[in-house]
Design an enzyme around this catalytic site. Structure first.
Site, short mmCIF file in Angstrom:
data_model
loop_
_atom_site.label_atom_id
_atom_site.label_comp_id
_atom_site.label_asym_id
_atom_site.label_seq_id
_atom_site.Cartn_x
_atom_site.Cartn_y
_atom_site.Cartn_z
N ASP A 1 0.84 -1.21 0.00
CA ASP A 1 0.00 0.00 0.00
C ASP A 1 0.87 1.27 0.00
O ASP A 1 0.39 2.34 -0.33
CB ASP A 1 -0.92 0.00 1.23
CG ASP A 1 -0.18 -0.19 2.55
OD1 ASP A 1 0.92 -0.79 2.54
OD2 ASP A 1 -0.67 0.27 3.59
N TYR B 1 11.20 3.21 0.96
CA TYR B 1 10.66 1.84 0.87
C TYR B 1 9.61 1.76 -0.25
O TYR B 1 9.68 0.89 -1.13
CB TYR B 1 10.06 1.43 2.22
CG TYR B 1 9.22 0.18 2.18
CD1 TYR B 1 9.80 -1.08 2.01
CD2 TYR B 1 7.82 0.24 2.32
CE1 TYR B 1 9.02 -2.23 1.98
CE2 TYR B 1 7.04 -0.90 2.29
CZ TYR B 1 7.64 -2.14 2.12
OH TYR B 1 6.86 -3.27 2.08
N1 NAP Z 1 5.28 -6.19 6.64
C1 NAP Z 1 4.31 -5.38 6.21
O1 NAP Z 1 3.64 -4.69 6.97
C2 NAP Z 1 4.00 -5.33 4.73
C3 NAP Z 1 2.97 -4.50 4.29
C4 NAP Z 1 2.68 -4.45 2.94
C5 NAP Z 1 3.39 -5.22 2.04
N2 NAP Z 1 4.39 -6.01 2.49
C6 NAP Z 1 5.14 -6.82 1.50
O2 NAP Z 1 4.81 -8.18 1.73
C7 NAP Z 1 5.92 -9.01 1.37
C8 NAP Z 1 6.23 -9.94 2.52
O3 NAP Z 1 6.54 -9.16 3.65
P1 NAP Z 1 6.96 -9.79 5.05
O4 NAP Z 1 6.38 -8.91 6.11
O5 NAP Z 1 6.69 -11.25 5.04
O6 NAP Z 1 8.53 -9.51 5.00
P2 NAP Z 1 9.62 -9.97 6.06
O7 NAP Z 1 8.99 -10.64 7.23
O8 NAP Z 1 10.52 -8.80 6.26
O9 NAP Z 1 10.41 -11.09 5.23
C9 NAP Z 1 11.21 -10.79 4.14
C10 NAP Z 1 12.23 -11.89 4.03
O10 NAP Z 1 13.04 -11.62 2.89
C11 NAP Z 1 14.40 -11.86 3.26
N3 NAP Z 1 15.31 -11.16 2.38
C12 NAP Z 1 15.79 -9.89 2.48
N4 NAP Z 1 16.67 -9.64 1.48
C13 NAP Z 1 16.72 -10.77 0.72
C14 NAP Z 1 17.45 -11.13 -0.43
N5 NAP Z 1 18.31 -10.29 -1.01
N6 NAP Z 1 17.28 -12.38 -0.94
C15 NAP Z 1 16.44 -13.25 -0.35
N7 NAP Z 1 15.72 -12.97 0.76
C16 NAP Z 1 15.87 -11.73 1.28
C17 NAP Z 1 14.47 -11.37 4.69
O11 NAP Z 1 15.63 -11.84 5.33
P3 NAP Z 1 16.27 -10.93 6.50
O12 NAP Z 1 15.23 -10.85 7.59
O13 NAP Z 1 17.50 -11.70 6.88
O14 NAP Z 1 16.56 -9.59 5.90
C18 NAP Z 1 13.18 -11.95 5.25
O15 NAP Z 1 13.34 -13.29 5.67
C19 NAP Z 1 7.04 -8.05 1.00
O16 NAP Z 1 7.08 -7.90 -0.38
C20 NAP Z 1 6.64 -6.74 1.64
O17 NAP Z 1 7.18 -5.63 0.94
C21 NAP Z 1 4.71 -6.10 3.82
#
Ligand code: NAP
Length: 290
Positions: free
Chosen positions: A103, A126
């Site tokens: 979002d 971001y």
């Molecule tokens: N969290 C929110 O509130 C939110 C809201 C809207 C959309 N989203 C989107 O939803 C999706 C999932 O989010 P999430 O909350 O599940 O994210 P998350 O918990 O931060 O997980 C992201 C994962 O990606 C890994 N990562 C980072 N850099 C990487 C790389 N170069 N190669 C491979 N893996 C890598 C991270 O490892 P490390 O932890 O070691 O860095 C982490 O395990 C993302 O696209 C995010 O932008 C999230």
């Protein structure tokens, strides 16, 4: 289908892992740093060849919204260049991608739920890097579905729900912002939606050519109301006080309004989306049973 789930130790990746057993037709490869880095194109191609990958659910991302203001280059590498690497690897095998976006590509000045076709205008690093990742997908001609979601939380990983539960346990009172409005998303609900889409459940005729969808739970709330509900379901006595954004300064600006319109995904895939309070209740019950 040989599905690579990138960033599989994060919130969404862990939720997909948690329900993978219910999708026996899929062969999953759950990968995260340091074993598989989406920024390393050669490493990706070798992995694709070794495992015959033909589908990716990209859960890998740089998600530290405030830190991104300082780490713009790393955020860009992961959220934009990494996505392009995945697109290029998929092109070679004629594969499919489900990519997750946010979002935060919107500036939050709307008063109506954002539709997929609304103009984007991210206000922080971001959001800007996530938009660049979207463009890498949109400008490719691979089979792809891009799903924008908001306020993601889960029983796995770090998130607002777990932070509030911890603070609610430690403190008697807490100030939480009430003038930012959106909708929370239980990552477990989104995980199921991603897998049902790949399965073609209720939606065999929908093509995956460059589609954009919005997905969050149903309803609208503020961070203050969200925190209040977390205390309620967590049976915590902590009093939540509404405060204004100006009283809680953060390095990154956030959209004041980021409610997503989900009509398109509900119609195309014939899905019912749970109400945010019901999904929150389920997540907290899951945490209590851990
Ligand atoms: N969290 C929110 O509130 C939110 C809201 C809207 C959309 N989203 C989107 O939803 C999706 C999932 O989010 P999430 O909350 O599940 O994210 P998350 O918990 O931060 O997980 C992201 C994962 O990606 C890994 N990562 C980072 N850099 C990487 C790389 N170069 N190669 C491979 N893996 C890598 C991270 O490892 P490390 O932890 O070691 O860095 C982490 O395990 C993302 O696209 C995010 O932008 C999230």
């Amino acid at each position: 289908m040989n599905i690579l789930v990138t960033g599989s130790n994060g919130q969404l990746g862990s939720e997909i892992k948690d329900i993978a057993i219910y999708y026996p037709n899929f062969k999953f490869f759950f990968m995260d740093l340091p074993e598989l880095d989406i920024c390393k194109s050669i490493q990706l191609e070798v992995f694709f060849n070794d495992k015959n990958i033909n589908t990716v659910i990209n859960c890998a991302a740089y998600t530290a919204v405030d830190q991104a203001e300082e780490d713009a280059e790393i955020a860009e590498q992961v959220n934009a260049k990494g996505v392009l690497n995945l697109v290029n690897a998929l092109k070679k095998v004629d594969g499919k991608l489900i990519h997750i976006s946010t979002d935060y590509v919107f500036d939050g000045t709307s008063f109506l739920p954002y539709q997929e076709s609304d103009p984007v205008s991210p206000i922080g690093i971001y959001g800007k890097t996530k938009r660049a990742g979207e463009l890498a997908v949109i400008n490719s001609d691979i089979d792809s579905i891009l799903i924008r979601t908001s306020w993601l939380y889960s029983a796995f990983g770090n998130n607002f729900v777990k932070t509030m539960l911890k603070l609610g346990y430690e403190r008697d009172e807490l100030g939480v912002i009430f003038d930012q409005v959106g909708t929370p998303t239980n990552a477990g609900d989104l995980a199921k939606t991603c897998l049902d889409i790949l399965l073609g459940k209720n939606s065999a005729n929908i093509s995956m050519k460059g589609k954009i969808y919005h997905y969050s739970n149903e309803g609208v709330t503020s961070w203050y109301d969200f925190a209040t509900a977390i205390m309620e379901f967590g049976s915590l006595d902590c009093k939540v006080r509404p405060i204004e954004t100006k009283d809680y300064p953060t390095p990154a600006k956030r959209p004041h309004y980021s409610v997503l319109n989900k009509s398109k995904i509900k119609t195309d895939f014939n899905i019912e989306i749970p109400y945010w309070r019901d999904s929150l209740d389920k997540c907290i019950e899951k945490l209590k049973s851990k």
